[in-house]
Scaffold this motif. Structure first.
Motif, mmCIF file in Angstrom:
data_model
loop_
_atom_site.group_PDB
_atom_site.id
_atom_site.type_symbol
_atom_site.label_atom_id
_atom_site.label_comp_id
_atom_site.label_asym_id
_atom_site.label_seq_id
_atom_site.Cartn_x
_atom_site.Cartn_y
_atom_site.Cartn_z
ATOM 1 N N UNK A 92 -19.321 -1.599 35.810
ATOM 2 C CA UNK A 92 -19.204 -1.748 37.260
ATOM 3 C C UNK A 92 -18.106 -2.714 37.681
ATOM 4 N N UNK A 93 -17.740 -3.616 36.794
ATOM 5 C CA UNK A 93 -16.893 -4.735 37.199
ATOM 6 C C UNK A 93 -15.503 -4.329 37.668
ATOM 7 N N UNK A 94 -14.749 -3.484 36.931
ATOM 8 C CA UNK A 94 -13.419 -3.120 37.432
ATOM 9 C C UNK A 94 -13.456 -2.449 38.796
ATOM 10 N N UNK A 95 -14.426 -1.552 38.988
ATOM 11 C CA UNK A 95 -14.558 -0.873 40.281
ATOM 12 C C UNK A 95 -14.890 -1.870 41.379
ATOM 13 N N UNK A 110 -14.026 -15.816 43.715
ATOM 14 C CA UNK A 110 -15.213 -16.395 43.072
ATOM 15 C C UNK A 110 -15.717 -15.509 41.947
ATOM 16 N N UNK A 111 -15.753 -14.196 42.202
ATOM 17 C CA UNK A 111 -16.247 -13.267 41.186
ATOM 18 C C UNK A 111 -15.315 -13.232 39.983
ATOM 19 N N UNK A 112 -14.006 -13.304 40.225
ATOM 20 C CA UNK A 112 -13.043 -13.305 39.124
ATOM 21 C C UNK A 112 -13.256 -14.521 38.226
ATOM 22 N N UNK A 113 -13.520 -15.675 38.844
ATOM 23 C CA UNK A 113 -13.810 -16.883 38.069
ATOM 24 C C UNK A 113 -15.091 -16.693 37.254
ATOM 25 N N UNK A 114 -16.091 -16.055 37.858
ATOM 26 C CA UNK A 114 -17.346 -15.800 37.144
ATOM 27 C C UNK A 114 -17.101 -14.913 35.936
ATOM 28 N N UNK A 124 -22.346 -21.182 34.268
ATOM 29 C CA UNK A 124 -21.466 -21.239 35.431
ATOM 30 C C UNK A 124 -21.125 -19.838 35.927
ATOM 31 N N UNK A 125 -20.944 -18.900 35.023
ATOM 32 C CA UNK A 125 -20.627 -17.520 35.408
ATOM 33 C C UNK A 125 -21.722 -16.932 36.290
ATOM 34 N N UNK A 126 -22.976 -17.188 35.943
ATOM 35 C CA UNK A 126 -24.098 -16.678 36.731
ATOM 36 C C UNK A 126 -24.115 -17.319 38.112
ATOM 37 N N UNK A 127 -23.890 -18.617 38.165
ATOM 38 C CA UNK A 127 -23.874 -19.307 39.448
ATOM 39 C C UNK A 127 -22.770 -18.800 40.357
ATOM 40 N N UNK A 128 -21.596 -18.584 39.798
ATOM 41 C CA UNK A 128 -20.471 -18.082 40.595
ATOM 42 C C UNK A 128 -20.711 -16.648 41.056
ATOM 43 N N UNK A 129 -21.323 -15.839 40.209
ATOM 44 C CA UNK A 129 -21.627 -14.459 40.601
ATOM 45 C C UNK A 129 -22.584 -14.435 41.780
ATOM 46 N N UNK A 130 -23.577 -15.314 41.754
ATOM 47 C CA UNK A 130 -24.506 -15.452 42.871
ATOM 48 C C UNK A 130 -23.746 -15.800 44.151
ATOM 49 N N UNK A 131 -22.821 -16.744 44.053
ATOM 50 C CA UNK A 131 -22.038 -17.165 45.215
ATOM 51 C C UNK A 131 -21.174 -16.034 45.750
#
Length: 255
Positions: A92-95, A110-114, A124-131
């Motif tokens: 799902x990520x590239x789309x 934010x998602x790219x950083x995650x 940290x990846x999970x926290x950023x994805x939530x944001x």
């Protein structure tokens, strides 16, 4: 994780990573310096190494051979670090990234950083994805055609409740399966929020607290956020399409 990545997929990923390395670093010297940052060697353990850095006769790195000596897990980490899309492993990520890049700039960054920290810092990846998901829902709810008004400090659960209400998922006109999907989305987002709050380092933790450190969980959560975000954005764009700008008579060509 290595056993989860098929040899066929590794071949394609290796080609994409090789191109990305050259595009990013450009010279043999910089390419070798970058690759060696991933390299580990232990002389005390029968000269163990995590992969081979292959050097050609002219003393330059043979990047192709070096990349193909990497286990799938390391190859995937390098791909993520360079921003190489991994659609067959995280579908799902590239789309999702393409969908939000132009319309949700903050969420995209934010998602790219995650995404890039999935392997190096799963918590940290999970926290950023939530944001990132919070940011997308907030942007949608700013649409003046929607009734819900937000203050800006809502949690992911509160935002999810508001947007699902706007999308009328609990309507008695819908079959129970649609209601179930709505409830499931709310439950999933609540779980993501609780993981961020209780199982990551986004909030203060003690030595006794459980902290997510396994990248497999981060892969699952980040991919879940992408899937939920794609659905919400698609539903919004379908039900609330942007109106076409009116063309002034002066803008009409006289032929």
């Amino acid at each position: 994780m290595n056993e989860l990545i098929s040899p066929k997929y590794q071949m394609k990923l290796a080609a994409d990573v090789e191109k990305a390395v050259w595009d990013e670093f450009g010279s043999y010297k910089n390419v070798r310096n970058y690759i060696e940052k991933w390299y580990e060697h232990d002389e005390q353990n029968y000269n163990w190494e995590n992969f081979r850095v292959v050097i050609r006769d002219d003393k330059n790195i043979d990047l192709n051979a070096t990349i193909h000596s990497m286990p799938g897990e390391i190859l995937l980490k390098v791909a993520i670090d360079l921003g190489v899309d991994t659609p067959d492993f995280i579908p799902s990520i590239p789309t999702f990234k393409n969908e939000i890049k132009s319309e949700y700039k903050t969420a995209y960054d934010t998602f790219t950083k995650a995404y890039k920290q999935i392997e190096s810092d799963p918590s940290t990846a999970i926290g950023l994805a939530n944001s990132a998901l919070e940011s997308i829902i907030k942007e949608i709810l700013k649409d003046k055609r929607l009734k819900s008004k937000i203050k800006g400090n809502e949690t992911l659960y509160q935002l999810s409740s508001a947007i699902l209400k706007e999308f009328n998922f609990s309507s008695t006109e819908h079959p129970k399966e649609i209601k179930t999907i709505g409830n499931s989305l709310l439950t999933a987002n609540q779980a993501i929020e609780k993981l961020r709050s209780e199982k990551t380092n986004f909030h203060g933790k003690t030595n006794e607290d459980f902290l997510i450190e396994d990248a497999l969980y981060a892969h699952f959560i980040v991919n879940s956020v992408a899937t939920v975000g794609l659905f919400l954005n698609k539903f919004y764009k379908t039900k609330y399409p942007k109106s076409e700008p009116e063309i002034e008579e002066d803008d009409i060509l006289p032929f």
